[in-house]
Write a protein that holds these residues in place. Structure first.
Motif, PDB file in Angstrom:
ATOM      1  N   ILE A   1     -14.492  -3.184  96.700  1.00 53.23           N
ATOM      2  CA  ILE A   1     -15.856  -3.706  96.827  1.00 53.23           C
ATOM      3  C   ILE A   1     -16.663  -2.577  97.465  1.00 53.23           C
ATOM      4  N   ASP A   2     -17.727  -2.140  96.800  1.00 55.33           N
ATOM      5  CA  ASP A   2     -18.423  -0.936  97.257  1.00 55.33           C
ATOM      6  C   ASP A   2     -19.870  -0.966  96.769  1.00 55.33           C
ATOM      7  N   ALA A   3     -20.665  -0.061  97.302  1.00 55.89           N
ATOM      8  CA  ALA A   3     -22.054   0.085  96.870  1.00 55.89           C
ATOM      9  C   ALA A   3     -22.484   1.532  97.093  1.00 55.89           C
ATOM     10  N   PRO A   4     -23.289   2.084  96.191  1.00 54.24           N
ATOM     11  CA  PRO A   4     -23.720   3.479  96.332  1.00 54.24           C
ATOM     12  C   PRO A   4     -24.427   3.778  97.649  1.00 54.24           C
ATOM     13  N   HIS A   5     -25.176   2.814  98.183  1.00 54.12           N
ATOM     14  CA  HIS A   5     -25.933   3.056  99.409  1.00 54.12           C
ATOM     15  C   HIS A   5     -25.042   3.139 100.648  1.00 54.12           C
ATOM     16  N   LEU A   6     -23.761   2.843 100.499  1.00 54.85           N
ATOM     17  CA  LEU A   6     -22.846   2.906 101.639  1.00 54.85           C
ATOM     18  C   LEU A   6     -22.219   4.293 101.811  1.00 54.85           C
ATOM     19  N   ARG A   7     -22.664   5.235 101.010  1.00 54.90           N
ATOM     20  CA  ARG A   7     -22.120   6.596 101.118  1.00 54.90           C
ATOM     21  C   ARG A   7     -22.317   7.119 102.542  1.00 54.90           C
ATOM     22  N   GLY A   8     -21.249   7.637 103.125  1.00 51.83           N
ATOM     23  CA  GLY A   8     -21.320   8.180 104.479  1.00 51.83           C
ATOM     24  C   GLY A   8     -21.053   7.162 105.556  1.00 51.83           C
ATOM     25  N   ASN A   9     -20.921   5.887 105.189  1.00 48.62           N
ATOM     26  CA  ASN A   9     -20.643   4.847 106.177  1.00 48.62           C
ATOM     27  C   ASN A   9     -19.142   4.835 106.461  1.00 48.62           C
ATOM     28  N   LYS A  10     -18.774   4.990 107.727  1.00 46.81           N
ATOM     29  CA  LYS A  10     -17.352   5.125 108.066  1.00 46.81           C
ATOM     30  C   LYS A  10     -16.554   3.848 107.812  1.00 46.81           C
TER      31      LYS A  10
END
Length: 550
Positions: A495-504
């Motif tokens: 489960i993922d989203a492009p805007h979560l890039r860089g979120n630890k």
């Protein structure tokens, strides 16, 4: 059930109002008979004596002076023939209705300013215009009293407490909505019980600065007028159970909106880790379920707002409802946010919502009921307010295709400024105008073959994702409601989203593209959009490759 008789009297040939009123009465289970246009008073009286109706509805839409002789003649017959026990209803233009008000035998006069819910409520024995606090004060009963006309909800919270207090008074008195959702500022949501942690430079950021329990009580008092709208409020992001108890005791919180995976380090709305917040959210659902307070899990659209592909939106809509049911929730408010991402085609957006509906409502049984709540996507509205009004109307028109129980109105002004009372009222009136035009006889866009094909495709793709989660965690008794599993699938990017890039706390590697109006998963390696099976296979293969290289 009653027997209705209707006619346009005198030489008036405008029968639309009478016909529409009788149709609504018939849909409510009453018996109706229509005499036609330009009916003479003598003919009307003869029909009344013959048919013996409980209710007579007469219409006249010509000049005001022309109606007085007709009503005088009608009054004469009523008293001579002892017809006063009949319920007499009049409908006409405002100037004509003003004349009709002089005649005391009319129990109700419609002048064209009423909305459909006014008429429906009158037929059901409730008069919205003359409400005095008898409106249902819980959301399930409010829905039941109005459906198929949806309950209207709008968010409201200004940076000034006093302006918010006065604004709730003004909105309530306008009688244009049923639910006011109070929007507290971030300081209130996060640090209401720990004011020493507040950054007062941010007071009023995102909503109304509520600092004391008495503030909530005052807002509730402000709503006790007009059509007595229900109040609800955003949930807290810290000390969530104390916040929930306070909302129940102060504003009689109409329902609780709680995320499954958000309001934490994922979105920066709180300091809780994902595992902690999922666990607390489930317990918060259970807390409200024990008190028979409905729950909305505002989950799926948070992923879509961050450009996750449609399959994740559908799967998370299902998991949100699944977790609510698992926690004992009986009345579930399912929010369907249209226009996210904003560039989606309306047809494909509708297909996504229909897929969510089919999956969520597959969970229904005698202990679990889902109610459909629709809204426009906030980011879809233009900063040009005239354009935004058109977009709000268009989104509402599309959303009416799924026959909602609640319409969550997004103020047309939001891209420019937080909605003021007059903006809330105007936005609700725009939406009510759309509802009036679509409630009966709307073309059924759900039957479009392209919409049906995409809906079925999304259901199959969502099932692949859900079954993958189940198969990857055989040690879990119920992976779909296991906080550790849900935390891990976010960390792994299942489960993922492009805007979560860089979120630890997330993978943040998902790529998506809008193709033919659909938000699709995209593989950079393959240089094309991919199915859910392909996406998950590539993701898991990358995990294996990394474990070998390590």
């Amino acid at each position: 059930m009653k027997k209705y008789l209707g006619a346009a009297i005198g030489n008036c040939v405008h029968v639309g109002g009478v016909v529409n009123f009788l149709r609504l009465a018939e849909e409510e289970g009453n018996t109706v008979e229509f005499l036609g246009a330009a009916v003479k008073i003598e003919k009307l009286i003869a029909a009344i004596i013959n048919i013996k109706p409980d209710v007579v509805s007469i219409g006249f839409r010509l000049t005001p002076d022309a109606v007085r002789p007709l009503l005088n003649e009608l009054k004469k017959h009523i008293y001579e023939k002892n017809l006063k026990d009949i319920e007499w209803i009049f409908g006409g233009t405002k100037p004509v209705a003003k004349i009709a008000e002089e005649y005391d035998f009319f129990s109700k006069i419609f002048d064209g300013t009423e909305d459909l819910d006014d008429v429906i409520n009158y037929i059901r024995g409730r008069n919205l215009k003359e409400a005095s606090g008898n409106e249902p004060q819980n959301i399930v009963e409010r829905i039941a009293s109005k459906y198929p006309y949806p309950v209207i909800r709008h968010h409201f919270g200004l940076p000034s407490f006093e302006e918010t207090y006065e604004g709730i008074k003004k909105i309530s008195e306008a009688k244009v909505l049923d639910v006011i959702s109070i929007g507290p500022d971030q300081n209130a949501q996060e640090n209401f019980f720990t004011p020493e942690k507040m950054d007062h430079d941010l007071d009023g950021a995102g909503g109304v600065p509520l600092r004391k329990v008495e503030d909530f009580k005052k807002l509730y008092e402000a709503s006790q007028r007009g059509n007595y709208p229900l109040l609800r409020c955003y949930s807290g992001t810290a000390e969530v159970f104390r916040f929930a108890e306070m909302l129940k005791d102060t504003i009689n919180n109409a329902w609780c909106a709680v995320p499954l995976c958000w309001y934490n380090v994922l979105d920066g709305r709180g300091q809780r880790e994902v595992l902690e917040s999922i666990t607390q959210s489930q317990q918060l659902m259970k807390w409200h379920a024990k008190r028979n307070i409905p729950i909305e899990v505002n989950e799926a659209h948070h992923w879509s707002l961050r450009d996750a592909h449609d399959t994740i939106g559908v799967a998370m809509a299902y998991l949100a409802a699944y977790n609510a049911k698992k926690m004992g929730v009986k009345n579930y408010i399912a929010q369907y946010m249209f226009n996210v991402p904003p560039s989606m085609y309306h047809s494909m957006d509708l297909a996504k919502m229909l897929a969510k509906i089919e999956m969520i409502e597959s969970l229904e049984d005698e202990n679990f009921k889902a109610y459909r709540q629709v809204r426009a996507g906030l980011a879809s509205l233009s900063a040009d307010l005239d354009v935004a009004k058109g977009q709000l109307a268009a989104s509402t028109y599309l959303a009416m295709s799924i026959k909602p129980h609640i319409v969550h109105v997004v103020g047309f002004s939001e891209a420019d400024h937080a909605a003021k009372p007059e903006d809330v009222i105007e936005s609700c009136k725009i939406v009510r105008g759309v509802i009036r035009s679509t409630l009966h006889g709307m073309a059924d866009m759900t039957k479009d073959q392209a919409v049906k094909n995409r809906k079925n495709e999304l259901i199959e793709e969502a099932k692949i994702l859900l079954n993958t989660i189940k198969s990857l965690y055989p040690e879990s008794k119920d992976p779909w409601s296991d906080p550790k599993v849900l935390t891990d699938v976010i960390k792994r990017g299942i489960i993922d989203a492009p805007h979560l890039r860089g979120n630890k706390s997330a993978k943040g590697t998902l790529e998506t593209r809008i193709v033919n109006g659909k938000c699709m998963a995209y593989s950079k390696r393959l240089g094309r959009v991919v199915s859910e099976k392909e996406r998950i296979t590539e993701l898991l293969n990358n995990e294996i490759d990394k474990s070998f290289s390590a």
